[in-house]
Design an enzyme around this catalytic site. Structure first.
Site, PDB file in Angstrom:
ATOM      1  N   ASP A  34      33.177  67.244  55.114  1.00 46.76           N
ATOM      2  CA  ASP A  34      33.721  65.999  54.569  1.00 46.76           C
ATOM      3  C   ASP A  34      34.524  65.310  55.658  1.00 46.76           C
ATOM      4  O   ASP A  34      35.206  65.970  56.450  1.00 46.76           O
ATOM      5  CB  ASP A  34      34.608  66.281  53.343  1.00 46.76           C
ATOM      6  CG  ASP A  34      34.803  65.037  52.495  1.00 46.76           C
ATOM      7  OD1 ASP A  34      34.178  64.946  51.426  1.00 46.76           O
ATOM      8  OD2 ASP A  34      35.570  64.143  52.915  1.00 46.76           O
ATOM      9  N   THR A 126      22.827  60.604  43.583  1.00 45.00           N
ATOM     10  CA  THR A 126      22.024  59.744  42.711  1.00 45.00           C
ATOM     11  C   THR A 126      21.791  58.415  43.422  1.00 45.00           C
ATOM     12  O   THR A 126      22.746  57.681  43.702  1.00 45.00           O
ATOM     13  CB  THR A 126      22.769  59.512  41.381  1.00 45.00           C
ATOM     14  OG1 THR A 126      23.004  60.786  40.782  1.00 45.00           O
ATOM     15  CG2 THR A 126      21.955  58.648  40.430  1.00 45.00           C
ATOM     16  N   GLU A 153      20.638  66.296  40.986  1.00 47.91           N
ATOM     17  CA  GLU A 153      21.531  67.252  40.326  1.00 47.91           C
ATOM     18  C   GLU A 153      21.822  66.763  38.912  1.00 47.91           C
ATOM     19  O   GLU A 153      22.062  65.597  38.697  1.00 47.91           O
ATOM     20  CB  GLU A 153      22.834  67.302  41.149  1.00 47.91           C
ATOM     21  CG  GLU A 153      23.861  68.221  40.613  1.00 47.91           C
ATOM     22  CD  GLU A 153      23.344  69.628  40.464  1.00 47.91           C
ATOM     23  OE1 GLU A 153      22.893  70.211  41.462  1.00 47.91           O
ATOM     24  OE2 GLU A 153      23.374  70.159  39.326  1.00 47.91           O
ATOM     25  N   GLY A 258      31.473  57.264  18.556  1.00 49.11           N
ATOM     26  CA  GLY A 258      32.888  57.045  18.838  1.00 49.11           C
ATOM     27  C   GLY A 258      33.081  56.001  19.907  1.00 49.11           C
ATOM     28  O   GLY A 258      32.395  54.977  19.920  1.00 49.11           O
ATOM     29  N   CYS A 265      29.352  58.536  36.297  1.00 41.67           N
ATOM     30  CA  CYS A 265      27.884  58.635  36.386  1.00 41.67           C
ATOM     31  C   CYS A 265      27.160  57.693  35.433  1.00 41.67           C
ATOM     32  O   CYS A 265      26.548  56.720  35.872  1.00 41.67           O
ATOM     33  CB  CYS A 265      27.461  60.069  36.124  1.00 41.67           C
ATOM     34  SG  CYS A 265      28.234  61.222  37.274  1.00 41.67           S
TER      35      CYS A 265
HETATM   36  C1  UGA Z   1      26.437  63.152  33.038  1.00 37.81           C
HETATM   37  C2  UGA Z   1      25.148  63.866  32.606  1.00 37.81           C
HETATM   38  O1  UGA Z   1      25.334  64.493  31.342  1.00 37.81           O
HETATM   39  C3  UGA Z   1      24.757  64.928  33.641  1.00 37.81           C
HETATM   40  O2  UGA Z   1      23.518  65.535  33.288  1.00 37.81           O
HETATM   41  C4  UGA Z   1      24.639  64.262  35.009  1.00 37.81           C
HETATM   42  O3  UGA Z   1      24.322  65.208  36.027  1.00 37.81           O
HETATM   43  C5  UGA Z   1      25.954  63.599  35.355  1.00 37.81           C
HETATM   44  O4  UGA Z   1      26.278  62.613  34.348  1.00 37.81           O
HETATM   45  C6  UGA Z   1      25.799  62.933  36.694  1.00 37.81           C
HETATM   46  O5  UGA Z   1      25.043  61.951  36.791  1.00 37.81           O
HETATM   47  O6  UGA Z   1      26.318  63.441  37.691  1.00 37.81           O
HETATM   48  P1  UGA Z   1      29.041  63.755  32.884  1.00 37.81           P
HETATM   49  O7  UGA Z   1      29.277  62.355  33.352  1.00 37.81           O
HETATM   50  O8  UGA Z   1      29.793  64.875  33.509  1.00 37.81           O
HETATM   51  O9  UGA Z   1      27.482  64.123  33.021  1.00 37.81           O
HETATM   52  O10 UGA Z   1      29.439  63.767  31.345  1.00 37.81           O
HETATM   53  P2  UGA Z   1      28.678  63.857  29.936  1.00 37.81           P
HETATM   54  O11 UGA Z   1      28.960  65.170  29.336  1.00 37.81           O
HETATM   55  O12 UGA Z   1      27.274  63.440  30.046  1.00 37.81           O
HETATM   56  O13 UGA Z   1      29.484  62.762  29.111  1.00 37.81           O
HETATM   57  C7  UGA Z   1      29.420  61.378  29.489  1.00 37.81           C
HETATM   58  C8  UGA Z   1      30.204  60.539  28.526  1.00 37.81           C
HETATM   59  O14 UGA Z   1      29.518  60.434  27.284  1.00 37.81           O
HETATM   60  C9  UGA Z   1      31.609  61.027  28.192  1.00 37.81           C
HETATM   61  O15 UGA Z   1      32.494  59.928  28.260  1.00 37.81           O
HETATM   62  C10 UGA Z   1      31.484  61.557  26.785  1.00 37.81           C
HETATM   63  O16 UGA Z   1      32.691  61.458  26.069  1.00 37.81           O
HETATM   64  C11 UGA Z   1      30.416  60.632  26.220  1.00 37.81           C
HETATM   65  N1  UGA Z   1      29.649  61.198  25.078  1.00 37.81           N
HETATM   66  C12 UGA Z   1      28.875  62.295  25.253  1.00 37.81           C
HETATM   67  C13 UGA Z   1      29.694  60.572  23.852  1.00 37.81           C
HETATM   68  O17 UGA Z   1      30.379  59.542  23.679  1.00 37.81           O
HETATM   69  N2  UGA Z   1      28.957  61.069  22.801  1.00 37.81           N
HETATM   70  C14 UGA Z   1      28.173  62.170  22.956  1.00 37.81           C
HETATM   71  O18 UGA Z   1      27.531  62.560  21.972  1.00 37.81           O
HETATM   72  C15 UGA Z   1      28.137  62.802  24.195  1.00 37.81           C
END
Ligand code: UGA
Length: 452
Positions: A34, A126, A153, A258, A265
């Site tokens: 880094d 990405t 990823e 919600g 991401c």
């Molecule tokens: C997301 C993807 O799930 C990963 O597969 C991907 O690798 C990653 O982006 C990335 O591009 O690096 P992440 O951003 O860590 O992962 O979080 P998520 O668990 O996907 O949640 C994203 C958002 O959606 C959060 O704000 C969460 O609160 C919201 N969410 C999730 C909802 O509002 N409702 C749901 O049912 C699920």
């Protein structure tokens, strides 16, 4: 190429640190790279600069075993590695929907001229489709024995280690059988553990990531659109989501209605995907993602409006407690945080907002210094007229109406993550409102409970 591959990982963010530490745990010698020397020093001392459950133990185990180290020297990395992973960030460009690829381009531009022996450069960041093909040309030109593969990823923050070591699928975007063999060697353990490997072109590999995140965002915005209809028609989106999710063709994951999605991401990836489709002359294909984005952002405004309703139509000077700053529980990441956006909107409406979060306060203070923060939940809730639950941390979902009721001045709760059981709150005299649950439906829940 030697049998025991030595790996480098460029970019010490959520993705890079996790990848480096997990690869070291698989037995590889790994050098993380880094340009931020302070961060390199911190990592070499075993301190994780991000919040990610379980990762610090992996970092320390790798350092202690002598298999993991960090540097800011590109020449050192070029001399060390057989496989170079690119894990640098691709944030949204300010004032545009496109991805800012300067870190990825900067990394390849600095690394390629230093390569002097056969090696594989593996992109994990990405990126918009078409990026890998251009980078492959740059690398092959700089060093004839070097080639590029794309290996997106799919890890989630909060479960990054498990997602890396036991992924559902591994995508190998390659232009040669040799590149495929090297990736099979790197991922031998996860593959033996049952992960599937999909070997494909560079373009399909890039698209796989964009499409996966677009689908996840669409699923969330679909259920949130149903939430809007429930609010208008007197329905209850929690029941509706349960019914939809019970159909195995739909499935229950990512149907939690919600406040919607945030983070570093999903929001920027779907915007960059739309922008890239426009460049490709295929804008109609992804036009629906603009609506997905709009539905998602509307939830933030709706949450603030609900708070105003509960405050009697005017938020000026009203003390409001915001529970949550991270974009989701289990993370200290506040990039595009729905919770902080709502706090900001409420402040703009005149409310006296105090924000509390169990892990993300430092990042929130840095990102939005204009907001007020409290170091404990009790201080944040003291004297509040409205409480908004905006990030569903266990510390918040375990709250009891009695305990919180002893702190606030008025019992108004907005459960913007549908994370609480409304009945005890209503029974304890709270005005309870949730996103996607019409007022009448909430009142019916109260009646149903009392008739038992
Ligand atoms: C997301 C993807 O799930 C990963 O597969 C991907 O690798 C990653 O982006 C990335 O591009 O690096 P992440 O951003 O860590 O992962 O979080 P998520 O668990 O996907 O949640 C994203 C958002 O959606 C959060 O704000 C969460 O609160 C919201 N969410 C999730 C909802 O509002 N409702 C749901 O049912 C699920």
């Amino acid at each position: 190429m030697s049998r025991e591959l030595r790996l480098t990982v460029f970019g010490a963010g959520y993705l890079g640190i996790t990848h480096a530490a997990c690869m070291a745990s698989l037995g590889f010698e790994v050098l993380g790279v880094d340009t931020n020397a302070a961060r390199v020093g911190q990592l070499n001392a075993g301190h994780l600069p991000i919040y990610e459950p379980g990762l610090e133990e992996f970092l320390r185990a790798g350092l202690d075993a002598g298999r993991l180290q960090f540097t800011s020297s590109y020449p050192e990395a070029a001399a060390f590695g057989d496989v170079h992973f690119i894990c640098t960030g691709t944030p949204q460009q300010p004032g545009s929907d496109r991805a800012d690829l300067s870190q990825v381009h900067g990394c390849v531009a600095a690394l390629a001229p230093l390569l002097d022996r056969p090696c594989l450069v593996v992109g994990k960041s990405t990126v918009p489709v078409g990026t890998a093909r251009r980078l492959a040309g740059e690398i092959a030109e700089a060093c004839p024995g070097a080639e590029l593969a794309w290996n997106p990823e799919f890890l989630r923050e909060g479960s990054a280690v498990a997602d890396t070591l036991a992924p559902d699928r591994i995508v190998a975007g390659v232009t040669s059988g040799r590149a495929e063999q090297i990736l099979r060697q790197v991922y031998a353990r996860p593959l033996a553990g049952g992960a599937s490997l999909v070997v494909t072109s560079l373009e399909t590999a890039e698209l796989a990531k964009a499409a996966a995140n677009a689908f996840l965002a669409t699923k969330i915005s679909f259920v949130n659109a149903m939430a809007e209809i429930c609010e208008a028609a007197g329905g209850d989106v929690r029941d509706l989501a349960q019914i939809l999710g019970a159909d195995p063709r739909i499935g229950p994951a990512f149907l939690r209605a919600g406040l919607g999605y945030g983070g570093g991401c999903l929001p920027k990836d779907i915007r960059a995907f739309v922008a890239r489709a426009e460049e490709l002359g295929a804008s109609a294909s992804l036009a629906f993602l603009r609506e997905v984005d709009a539905i998602n952002l509307r939830r933030r405004a709706r949450t603030a409006d609900l708070a105003q309703e509960l405050a009697g139509g005017n938020l000026t000077g009203v003390p409001v407690c915001v529970l949550g700053a991270a974009f989701k529980p289990g993370s200290d990441d506040v990039r595009d945080s729905p919770a902080l956006d709502v706090a900001q909107i409420l402040t703009g409406m005149g409310a006296r907002v105090t924000v509390y979060d169990p892990a993300a306060l430092d990042n929130a203070r840095r990102a939005r210094p204009e907001l007020s923060y409290a170091s404990t939940l009790a201080i944040a809730a003291q004297g509040a007229h409205v409480v908004l639950l905006l990030t569903e941390w266990p510390e918040f979902t375990a709250l009891t109406p009695g305990r919180l009721g002893g702190l606030v001045a008025r019992r108004n709760m907005i459960d913007a993550r549908n994370a609480l059981d409304p009945v005890p709150w209503q029974e304890a005299g709270w005005e309870y409102r949730a996103l996607g649950v019409a007022e009448e439906a909430a009142a019916r829940a109260r009646l149903d409970a009392s008739s038992w």
